[in-house]
Structures are given as C-alpha cells and as structure tokens.
Design an enzyme around this catalytic site. Structure first.
Site, PDB file in Angstrom:
ATOM      1  N   GLY B  64       3.879   8.166   8.601  1.00 56.00           N
ATOM      2  CA  GLY B  64       4.435   7.567   7.414  1.00 56.00           C
ATOM      3  C   GLY B  64       3.758   7.946   6.120  1.00 56.00           C
ATOM      4  O   GLY B  64       2.967   8.873   6.063  1.00 56.00           O
ATOM      5  N   SER B  65       4.095   7.192   5.102  1.00 55.13           N
ATOM      6  CA  SER B  65       3.686   7.496   3.748  1.00 55.13           C
ATOM      7  C   SER B  65       2.167   7.542   3.657  1.00 55.13           C
ATOM      8  O   SER B  65       1.461   6.931   4.441  1.00 55.13           O
ATOM      9  CB  SER B  65       4.231   6.441   2.801  1.00 55.13           C
ATOM     10  OG  SER B  65       4.130   6.904   1.489  1.00 55.13           O
ATOM     11  N   SER B  66       1.679   8.305   2.683  1.00 55.95           N
ATOM     12  CA  SER B  66       0.248   8.574   2.645  1.00 55.95           C
ATOM     13  C   SER B  66      -0.543   7.526   1.881  1.00 55.95           C
ATOM     14  O   SER B  66      -1.619   7.796   1.408  1.00 55.95           O
ATOM     15  CB  SER B  66       0.006   9.980   2.110  1.00 55.95           C
ATOM     16  OG  SER B  66       0.777  10.191   0.958  1.00 55.95           O
TER      17      SER B  66
END
Lengths: 420, 143
Positions: B64-66
């Site tokens: 997922g998003s960082s």
C-alpha cells in the site's frame, strides 16, 4: 558497502550532521538489502506533509532548521489540506499550522513547491532510465512503469534523506536485472476492447492485478496501447494500493516492455494468471458499497485530477449545475490550480457548484466531523483506503456516473458488463 | 514454556522479549491502523480490530501507500508502536520508521525476516525474544 571518498567524508560528518545521519540510515538499509555501493540520484519526490501527527512535522522541521539543503531537485507531494481554504474544509488550525511549518521546512531545504500526489502532471519529472528516489506509492509505480525511471518504494521521510545525501543504496529496482517480469497476467477475451472507453475499467483491472501480483514485478498483456495518461495514473494508484506494486510491465506501454520478450528478458514467465469478467465483478465488490442509496459527497482527484480531467468534468456537466443536496469536491495540485485560475476553468467549476481544492489529499477528508455519512468516488485508491481512514466505504463509479449523480442528486448507476 | 530457536535476518537488532500479534495478510500502516491506539482498522485484514501496540507484529510484507514511515514514527512518539516486526520480507517503506527511530530518536524496534516455513511456526507462539548481534530469534510456546 563500498564507499567513495565523498561518501566516507559524509559518514565521518565532514559535510554536516544531517548528511551524516542520513547516510547512516541509508548505509544500514544498504547492508540489509545486500547492496555493495550507492547510486547517485537526480530527483527526489518528498511525501512528508500529509499530517500524521506531530512526529513527522517535528522531524521535517528539525531537518529544515538544521540548514541542510537538498542535493537534488525535489518535488513535494500532496499535503493534508488546501493551504488557503482549510477552514472551509473543516481542518483544525493546529493541522493547518503543522502544514505551514512543513511547507516552510521544505522551502528552507530548497524543495520545488509542487504540492501534488501526481507530480508527473506538474513541472518537473524524470526521464527514462534516470535513478531517482521517490515516495508515494502511485508516484513510484507511475515513474517506474510509465516513464521507466528507477526507484524503489521509499516512504517519507526516508526519501528526503536520500535527497539530502543525493544517493541511495544500489539495490532492488535501481538495478536493471531486477526489473524484469517474473509472471504474466493475461486479460481474458471476455474483456472487450470497447469496454476501455469506460475509465473505471482501469481501476478494476488494476485492483485485480494488485490482488494477484502482491509486491512482485509482473507483466500484464492485453491492455490497449492507446490511452490517456490519466488512465495509467489511475491504474498505477490502484495497483499500488490493492497490492504492493512498484513496477508493472504493461506490454506495449511500459518503455521496458514494448514486447512480452522484453519484459521477461527473453525468458518464459514462471507463472501465468488471468483476469476475466469474474475478476472485474470481484474487484468492484471490494471497492464499492452497494448499500448506499443517497450520496452526501462526491470526491474526485485521488490521485490529483489533471487539467484535462477538469475539462472533462466541464464537458460532462455540459452547462448543468450540480445538485444542492450533494457536495462535490475536486482536488488538484498547486500548479493545476494556478493554470485553471489563470484561464477561468477554476471559476467555471465553482460556478457549476463544484468545490475545487488544491494541494491536499482527498483521503484526508474530515467526513465524520462534517456529518458526512456516504461518499462516492471514481478512484480505486480511494475505494481501497477510505474505510480504514474515514470509516466510510464509498460508492465506486465511473466519472460519468459521479457527474450524473452530482447533477441529479440521486445515485446513478449505469449498466456495465461486470455488474450483475 | 517451550522455546524454539528460529534463524532469521535482522534489519534492526536489539534485545527484547515481547508478546505476539500474528497475521497472514500483507499490511498497510497508512490507513490500516489507528495511530493513537495501535488498533488495526483495515476491515479486510485478518487481525481487524486488534491492537499491535507493544507486540511483535507478524505479517508477511508491507503493502500500500508509502505513508508507513511517518505512521510508525508517530506511533513511536505516542508509544503505541509495535515492539518489533517480523516479515517474510521487509521493504524500505517499512524499514523507514524503525531506522529513523534508531538514528534520530534512539528507540529500537527490532525488525527481522524469517523463511516461509519458519513463519508458519510463529502462529501459535506466545512470546518472541529478539537479540542484538544475532542471527536468530526465540519463540516461546505454551506446553
């Protein structure tokens, strides 16, 4: 790690305390990853200003106050809010204050104030083959897969340390040999070429692709070779959130995968999987909330809408206003907003009843605080993360469904081949 | 308690004995956990609604998003962070929090990688012990 003379000096603190600490962190990372040396980078994309508490704000401010300068051109990701209209968006002054502190810290370090999660729609972007250090999953995925620049999945504030040191350990996707595909996803013949006129198909396929591939490097065959840049943005954002995709080889689109052979370096795929009609049905079930009857709010711009997307919204509206019962927001980067303010599109959107916000992240919406119970979005990324962040699973629909819903004030669902 | 020694690779090492939260789903720190409590808010995750705070959080890999790095940093500040992390494979996104915690905050969150076969052994472990300068962890089981 084998260090150059300059790197050894950095590690010894001869180029300041911050560069020393940055390189210590990067050395540890390099040793864990089995890297033997560093690689210099030419661009950094910093994702540090979506407010996630005081820790990140204090850390960035600490770097900024130290006087250290970024060694390479550095763009800034979306922050939490519109720096001018945050009160209207329902943000607390405390958060606006933290964002301004982070904005100032980035300015002190010499960053380019793009404030967008789609910097590839902005003024500075890498070219094919460049070594870069980027955070923000959709940007990483887009730069690797659509442009062919090279970055691993970095996270704020690690990429900022890479930008300060001007280098990262040479491992993972920085190395050409690690970029070839291992497995192949084929699109089934059930999925017809004309379905790609529907922009939401990219997010559905991307969701299915990310679910199959996880964090590996694979290829996908059967996607159209004519596309809007925005569709690849949406594909990148959704694949990076449903899986951990940092690089996909879209055959005929990705520069390193003009053919299947190129993607696999002449080898055969180790595994082959298929995305078919059922995969699309399943993806939509994961992204969509079927129980919603009345939509309180429609959010567009996750990742940030481009100038062309905003024109598309005006074309779909065709002079109509949005209903007073539904709030419609579009989020865009700072320079998209500037351009639209210059040529009147910004005002045209406002006159149609749509609220345009710049710089902020759509997912930071203060839904509960504002009494919003139901959401709708055209974004696969938004559909993946919304429940965890806002407690609301949104309706997932195409841009046209979002706009028709906005105008009529009632949920509009079109017939789609992947809907029962 | 019965002790089983498991070989591993340390990304961040330190001495610590701690409880375990075992899962089999990849995990995104950003949007997947409430920072104030450490409770998992991703309803698709197999440990939804449970707390990772003060436990060795076992999950195969990050996804997922960082935003994971800043999320873990804030959890360190609020003292809700997992006490350690065990993965099949850790990526830079995940290591950001523990590495910055080590050099800028002097807080050690051990991060180790184990093989698929050993990973499955952690399912019924009650506690896990981590060591500085080692290439193993010890898992403790109820007899």
């Amino acid at each position: 790690m084998k260090l150059t003379k300059y790197e050894q000096e950095m590690l010894d603190g001869e180029h300041g305390e911050m560069r020393q600490k940055a390189l210590q962190v990067l050395c540890d990372l390099g040793e864990y990853e089995g890297a033997e040396e560093f690689v210099e980078v030419t661009l950094c994309h910093s994702d540090n200003a979506v407010y996630m508490g005081e820790a990140a704000a204090a850390f960035v401010e600490y770097l900024g106050d130290s006087g250290v300068k970024l060694a390479v051109p550095t763009t800034t990701n979306a922050c939490s809010l519109d720096m001018d209209k945050w009160a209207e968006q329902g943000f607390e002054p405390k958060i606006a204050d933290a964002i301004r502190r982070m904005e100032a810290a980035h300015a002190k370090m010499g960053a380019i104030p793009t404030w967008t999660c789609a910097p590839y729609q902005s003024c500075v972007q890498p070219v094919f083959g460049q070594q870069i250090v980027s955070a923000e999953s959709n940007v990483i995925c887009y730069y690797n897969s659509v442009i062919g620049a090279r970055t691993n999945r970095y996270a704020g504030p690690l990429e900022l340390l890479g930008g300060i040191a001007g280098r990262v350990p040479y491992f993972g996707l920085h190395v050409k040999e690690n970029r070839y595909a291992e497995g192949l996803v084929k699109l089934s013949d059930e999925i017809k070429p004309e379905w790609f006129n529907d922009d939401s198909l990219y997010a559905l396929i991307a969701y299915a692709y990310g679910s199959i591939v996880g964090n590996r490097v694979w290829a996908i065959e059967g996607m159209p070779k004519r596309f809007r840049k925005e569709s690849l943005r949406d594909f990148s954002a959704t694949a990076a959130s449903s899986g951990g995709i940092a690089l996909y080889h879209m055959v005929g689109v990705t520069p390193e995968a003009q053919t299947v052979d190129m993607a696999f370096n002449g080898k055969r795929p180790k595994e082959v999987e298929e995305i078919n009609l059922k995969s699309l049905c399943d993806a939509e079930k994961q992204l969509n909330n079927p129980e919603v009857k009345n939509v309180d709010m429609i959010l567009l711009g996750c990742p940030h809408f481009s100038y062309d997307d905003c024109q598309q919204v005006l074309r779909l509206l065709d002079g109509r206003r949005v209903s007073e019962n539904i709030e419609v927001n579009i989020t865009v980067g700072r320079d998209t907003a500037d351009r639209m303010m210059d040529d009147g599109i910004y005002n045209e959107l406002l006159l149609s009843g749509i609220k345009v916000y710049k710089e902020g992240c759509a997912l930071e919406i203060r839904a509960k605080k504002r009494g919003i119970k139901t959401l709708m979005s055209n974004s696969g990324k938004f559909g993946t993360y919304s429940f965890g962040l806002t407690g609301i699973q949104p309706v997932f629909g195409s841009l046209s469904e979002c706009i028709e819903t906005a105008v009529s004030g009632e949920l509009v669902r079109e017939d789609k081949p992947w809907r029962e | 308690m019965e002790r089983v020694r498991i070989p591993c690779q340390y990304a961040v090492s330190g001495n610590l004995k701690t409880d375990v939260l075992y899962s089999e789903e990849p995990f995104s720190f950003w949007g997947g956990v409430e920072r104030e409590t450490g409770i998992i808010t991703d309803r698709r995750h197999d440990r939804y609604d449970e707390s990772m705070s003060g436990a060795a959080f076992v999950f195969p890999f990050g996804k997922g998003s960082s935003g994971a790095g800043t999320t873990i940093m804030e959890m360190v500040r609020l003292k809700t962070a997992p006490s350690a992390i065990i993965n099949l494979e850790s990526d830079p996104v995940l290591l950001t929090g523990p590495l910055i915690a080590k050099y800028f905050y002097d807080v050690i969150i051990p991060v180790v990688n184990v093989t698929k076969e050993d990973y499955n052994k952690l399912k019924s472990a009650k506690q896990i012990e981590f060591y500085e300068q080692a290439d193993y962890i010890d898992a403790y089981y109820e007899e």
